[in-house]
Write a protein that holds these residues in place. Structure first.
Motif, short mmCIF file in Angstrom:
data_model
loop_
_atom_site.label_atom_id
_atom_site.label_comp_id
_atom_site.label_asym_id
_atom_site.label_seq_id
_atom_site.Cartn_x
_atom_site.Cartn_y
_atom_site.Cartn_z
N GLY A 194 0.81 -1.21 0.00
CA GLY A 194 0.00 0.00 0.00
C GLY A 194 0.84 1.26 0.00
N ALA A 243 -4.63 -1.43 0.61
CA ALA A 243 -4.21 -2.62 -0.13
C ALA A 243 -4.48 -3.85 0.74
CB ALA A 243 -2.73 -2.54 -0.48
N LEU A 269 -7.09 -3.58 -4.27
CA LEU A 269 -6.76 -2.19 -3.96
C LEU A 269 -8.03 -1.36 -3.98
CD1 LEU A 269 -4.55 0.05 -3.59
CD2 LEU A 269 -4.69 0.38 -6.07
#
Length: 256
Positions: free
Chosen positions: A25, A40, A60
């Motif tokens: 992420g 994420a 995501l």
């Protein structure tokens, strides 16, 4: 079992997955100038497969994102299965794919996102060349809305030099050509002078040449759109993203 890559964290512990999710992420967040929310989610079973860089699935979720080229997204959703990464690179803040990845994609752009995107230097610099006599144009107060008939409406003030000013506008359907070109079709032009009409027609031609996803995508990424859905106050794109490598901030058009 503990490893040097995951100090004091067992690979049988679900927290290892959370750690990888945060690392991925953070690398993705660095691609955006601003992200109000970006999450994420990595899924892997058994967790020990992480040591081999094998991930069962990746998701995501992003909201209110702004890219470094100025393009804005109200929402971004990506999902893919069977991802293989270089596990050791995560702890250096890097993501290295061991094989290409294909993800399903859903992108939401609000009317404000669309208007702001048309006001970015990337778009304005190209629209400046629309002038019939070769004189550069400057576009101001670009306004975009979705009509009840599910057509996109474009309006803008145009300045040519210091003395000449025009108002241009049109509404059009939005279609996808060859899964990578966004096209304004069946345009209806607003009434105005003959010169303003010619300028609006040239504007549609310019935008249809400009909106090529291969030019707008980040380097290392191939975007394809299967369907465009115009809804009240927003446009939704459904498609796929193929990553030959982890993307960089630099868009494709900078190297074209």
């Amino acid at each position: 079992m503990a490893t040097g890559l995951l100090p004091q964290l067992s690979l049988q512990n679900p927290m290892a997955v959370d750690w990888v999710s945060r690392g991925v992420g953070a690398a993705i967040r660095a691609l955006f100038k601003h992200a109000e929310r970006l999450e994420a989610r990595v899924r892997v079973e058994p967790v020990a497969k992480l040591l081999q860089g094998r991930i069962d699935s990746f998701e995501l979720l992003g909201q209110h994102l702004q890219m470094y080229n100025g393009l804005r997204l109200s929402a971004l959703e990506l999902f893919c299965n069977a991802v293989a990464i270089d596990f050791s690179q995560i702890w250096q803040g890097k993501i290295k794919l061991r094989q290409p990845v294909q993800a399903t994609m859903r992108v939401v752009l609000s009317e404000d996102d669309l208007a702001q995107s048309f006001n970015t230097p990337f778009v304005l610099n190209r629209l400046a060349l629309v002038g019939q006599d070769g004189s550069p144009l400057s576009f101001h107060h670009v306004h975009i809305s979705i009509t009840p008939a599910r057509r996109l409406q474009f309006q803008a003030n145009v300045q040519q030099g210091e003395a000449r000013a025009f108002c241009v506008g049109f509404s059009a359907q939005v279609e996808v050509l060859e899964r990578r070109r966004i096209r304004f079709t069946d345009p209806v032009f607003e009434s105005g002078t003959e010169e303003e009409l010619a300028l609006s027609q040239a504007l549609v031609r310019c935008l249809n040449e400009l909106l090529d996803l291969d030019r707008l995508a980040l380097r290392g990424t191939e975007l394809r759109v299967d369907r465009v859905n115009l809804q009240p106050q927003q446009m939704i794109l459904y498609g796929s993203a193929t990553l030959a490598q982890f993307p960089t901030r630099q868009p494709q058009w900078e190297s074209a």
